[in-house]
Design an enzyme around this catalytic site. Structure first.
Site, PDB file in Angstrom:
ATOM      1  N   HIS A 219      -4.709  -6.648  -3.365  1.00 27.96           N
ATOM      2  CA  HIS A 219      -5.486  -5.949  -2.335  1.00 27.96           C
ATOM      3  C   HIS A 219      -6.544  -5.035  -2.945  1.00 27.96           C
ATOM      4  O   HIS A 219      -7.494  -4.658  -2.267  1.00 27.96           O
ATOM      5  CB  HIS A 219      -4.586  -5.251  -1.301  1.00 27.96           C
ATOM      6  CG  HIS A 219      -4.038  -3.913  -1.669  1.00 27.96           C
ATOM      7  ND1 HIS A 219      -2.765  -3.731  -2.154  1.00 27.96           N
ATOM      8  CD2 HIS A 219      -4.579  -2.672  -1.612  1.00 27.96           C
ATOM      9  CE1 HIS A 219      -2.541  -2.443  -2.371  1.00 27.96           C
ATOM     10  NE2 HIS A 219      -3.630  -1.774  -2.051  1.00 27.96           N
TER      11      HIS A 219
ATOM     12  N   ASP B 221       1.452  -9.063  -4.856  1.00 24.65           N
ATOM     13  CA  ASP B 221       0.206  -8.291  -4.732  1.00 24.65           C
ATOM     14  C   ASP B 221      -0.388  -7.956  -6.110  1.00 24.65           C
ATOM     15  O   ASP B 221      -0.378  -6.806  -6.540  1.00 24.65           O
ATOM     16  CB  ASP B 221       0.487  -7.011  -3.942  1.00 24.65           C
ATOM     17  CG  ASP B 221      -0.788  -6.408  -3.361  1.00 24.65           C
ATOM     18  OD1 ASP B 221      -1.884  -6.794  -3.818  1.00 24.65           O
ATOM     19  OD2 ASP B 221      -0.683  -5.550  -2.467  1.00 24.65           O
TER      20      ASP B 221
ATOM     21  N   SER C  27      -2.056   2.372  -5.816  1.00 22.23           N
ATOM     22  CA  SER C  27      -1.984   0.921  -5.809  1.00 22.23           C
ATOM     23  C   SER C  27      -2.538   0.376  -7.106  1.00 22.23           C
ATOM     24  O   SER C  27      -3.600   0.797  -7.559  1.00 22.23           O
ATOM     25  CB  SER C  27      -2.772   0.354  -4.634  1.00 22.23           C
ATOM     26  OG  SER C  27      -1.972   0.342  -3.508  1.00 22.23           O
TER      27      SER C  27
END
Ligand code: ARG
Ligand code: ASP
Length: 677
Positions: free
Chosen positions: A85, A206, A613
């Site tokens: 992402h 991810d 992230s």
């Protein structure tokens, strides 16, 4: 007592003398103050292995990826891991109908096949230094920054922590030639989509892989065929040994924004004013977009990223408000403040502090709300942004044409404009509603008719270039101008949070000093501000509901259980089905509960925030065991109150990453490069 009860619930939490060890995001330069506790929990390295100003340390292997994520080096040739992402925008940019890397993934089979991403940058922290005293001694910020930025690609900034009590100089080196090396298909990298976002159990692969390039002197350079892989001072060694509940984990990355020390007034604003407003408005927008997406597959693709972005905050705020309510944060803070006030009563420098703070909230909150409401209403109309972009090009005399971005859907935007203008009229305090807007609506007879007059009359929403000189008097540009006063009002409120608006923040400077005196046992760590931090904890499950314990590791079996070709978010690639059917897991197979399977995601008790992230998840030996990418639904209030019993960060297990690279990507040379083949 309390400690024993909590211990009985979740055994993998670490409880130190005064507090849970898991809360906090610490300055790497001060990690020596925590290292004893970290070592007790299973960390084997020394403080200077984490951060050193003299020699290579783990900090040299961690980067700011793009404008809002973290990444980490995993080879001496500048190979970089981050989330899917986080790489999404870059992968999308490189994709076309013929080369749809977003859908099918991309795997360079050699360095020559790595794809440059125009505009993508990666920043390495060169050094950080407390400059509080230098500033106090009268040195100018600009001078400090200027003298720190000598070197190719250097940039520096001074960030304040503890609401301006301390100032840290950060020097970064920014690399501009970054190339895409590998990305799984979205059905792996985004598996579960918005449905599973902020949710455990999770099965998202991810991750994406990039490489940083430099000139022949290992310095940043614009893209060039002559550039060579950057040689980082330090990279992470990957561990394929896996993790188990209770293991030590450390997260090294760039958390964006927390506000752990705010008073109850600020929490009330978030929980009862800001979040409900933003959630309600985004619910309408998401319904509009989803309905259009359901009707037309092309729209589903065109609005996928926009939908994901809107839904991400929408879902987080709901979890956050729920969490704050469950924890009774407002009430707890009020009690804390009452106790503080009692202590402060006979101290002249603090006695009226809380009153001053409350008074500052009373006079500042509306102005901040106006900014937030404007952003979520008028600011959410795409045509408004385009009109502003066109106007700014005209004003700056920049170029001859305005070009409508591809993927724009006028029907969606028109519906959203109707909804959002109606909400603006309903929710905005009267004195901020521009007279021209009122009279425009009145003149058209209704909001819908007014919106139609804008959307039918403007030239900027046509496909193809529109000559800027033809836009004089264009209704959409005129519409945008109506909001100039409110935009200028909002410019005074452009701060991370309500509590960072200077009229409020100045009181926090004193409040933080007072808290340190009064609440000496509390472990004070600076709020996140997208600078490098260390968080540590353990691999740990949690009690999601009464009697419902969530274990910390998911596997391929869970992916197969969710797999459904009819549901977009759960439709996995056929290859993965085949691999599962034939149990072709190779060296990535593990035994779990009597099954042979592949590990996918895991939970830990590290304190993380947006911006973390892509952060490396490190075991006790300093080796990479995963990539952080999310938190659980019940964790999202951790930006305001971290509850060690339920706050968990979610990571993709490095073994799943390697399994996908190996068995789906077939990129064996990468496995060799990271030393696992
Ligand atoms: N919730 C995670 C974060 O805040 C992941 C967001 C990306 N995933 C998504 N399905 N939108 O960024
Ligand atoms: N998903 C977040 C990010 O993109 C991480 C988090 O909020 O936990 O940084």
């Amino acid at each position: 007592m309390i400690k024993r009860v909590i211990l009985g619930i979740i055994a993998c939490l670490t409880i130190s003398s005064s507090t849970f060890a898991d809360e906090g995001m610490w300055l790497p330069t001060l990690i020596k103050e925590r290292i004893k506790e970290m070592r007790k929990m299973g960390f084997k390295l020394k403080a200077e292995d984490i951060y050193s100003s003299e020699k290579a340390s783990l900090k040299d292997a961690v980067v700011q990826f793009g404008g809002g994520c973290t990444g980490e080096f995993v080879s001496e040739q500048g190979l970089l891991l981050t989330n899917h992402h986080c790489g999404y925008g870059s992968i999308q940019k490189l994709s076309s109908v013929e080369h749809d890397y977003l859908t099918y993934g991309y795997w360079a089979q050699s360095m020559a096949e790595e794809l440059p991403v125009p505009g993508l940058t990666v920043s390495l922290l060169v050094s950080m230094e407390d400059v509080t005293e230098r500033l106090a001694a009268g040195e100018k910020r600009e001078d400090i920054i200027a003298s720190a930025t000598k070197g190719e690609g250097y940039r520096a900034s001074i960030e304040s922590i503890y609401y301006g009590n301390q100032h840290i100089l950060y020097v970064y080196q920014t690399f501009r030639d970054v190339r895409l090396v590998g990305a799984p298909p979205s059905s792996i990298g985004k598996f579960g989509g918005d449905t599973d976002n902020w949710i455990w159990p999770r099965h998202t692969g991810d991750f994406s892989i990039f490489r940083v390039y430099a000139d022949s002197n290992n310095q940043p350079a614009d893209y060039s065929k002559e550039n060579v892989p950057y040689r980082p001072k330090r990279h992470f060694k990957i561990s394929t040994d896996g993790i188990k509940e209770g293991d030590f984990t450390m997260i090294y990355g760039f958390p964006g924004n927390t506000q752990e020390y705010v008073i109850s007034d600020a929490v009330e604003y978030v929980a009862n004013v800001s979040n409900p407003m933003k959630i309600a408005l985004r619910t309408q927008r998401l319904e509009t977009i989803s309905a259009a997406q359901a009707k037309d597959p092309a729209v589903r693709i065109a609005y996928a990223a926009k939908h994901a972005g809107i839904a991400n905050g929408w879902k987080k705020w709901q979890g956050e408000s729920l969490g704050l309510e469950r924890l009774g944060t407002v009430e707890k803070k009020k009690q804390y403040e009452a106790a503080f006030a009692e202590w402060a009563a006979d101290k002249p420098q603090y006695a009226s502090l809380l009153d001053s703070m409350r008074a500052a909230y009373a006079t500042t909150t509306e102005g901040y709300f106006v900014r937030e409401l404007f952003n979520e209403t008028i600011g959410a109309i795409e045509a408004y942004s385009y009109a502003r972009a066109a106007q700014s090009a005209i004003d700056r005399n920049a170029g001859d044409y305005f070009t409508l971005p591809k993927d724009y859907n006028i029907d969606i935007d028109r519906t959203i404009a109707r909804q959002m203008i109606a909400e603006f009229m309903k929710r905005m305090p009267t004195k901020y509603i521009p007279e021209a807007l009122r009279s425009g609506i009145k003149g058209s007879g209704s909001i819908d008719a007014y919106v139609d007059s804008l959307f039918n009359g403007t030239k900027i929403l046509r496909q193809g270039p529109t000559a800027l000189e033809s836009l004089a008097g264009d209704p959409m540009l005129e519409f945008a101008k109506i909001f100039a006063p409110i935009v200028s009002h909002n410019s005074r409120y452009l701060y991370r949070n309500l509590s960072n608006v200077p009229s409020i923040e100045k009181w926090y400077r004193t409040y933080m000093q007072a808290l340190r005196e009064w609440d000496g046992n509390r472990a004070f760590y600076p709020d996140a501000n997208f600078t490098l931090r260390v968080a540590y904890g353990t691999i740990c499950g949690y009690e999601n509901a009464d009697g419902e314990y969530h274990t910390p590791l998911t596997t391929l079996d869970g992916i197969i259980a969710k797999d459904n070709p009819q549901i977009y978010d759960y439709d996995i690639p056929q290859e993965l089905r085949d691999i599962y059917k034939n149990k072709e897991y190779g060296r990535w197979a593990i035994e779990k509960d009597g099954r042979t399977t592949v590990p996918v995601c895991f939970l830990a008790s590290n304190h993380t925030s947006g911006g973390n992230s892509g952060s490396p998840v490190i075991n006790g030996r300093g080796e990479l065991v995963g990539i952080n990418f999310d938190r659980t639904w019940r964790s999202t209030m951790s930006d305001i109150e971290f509850d060690p019993t339920i706050c968990r960060n979610i990571s993709v297990d490095i073994r799943y990453v390697l399994f996908v690279v190996d068995c789906i990507g077939g990129a064996e040379y990468l496995l060799k490069e990271v030393g696992v083949k």
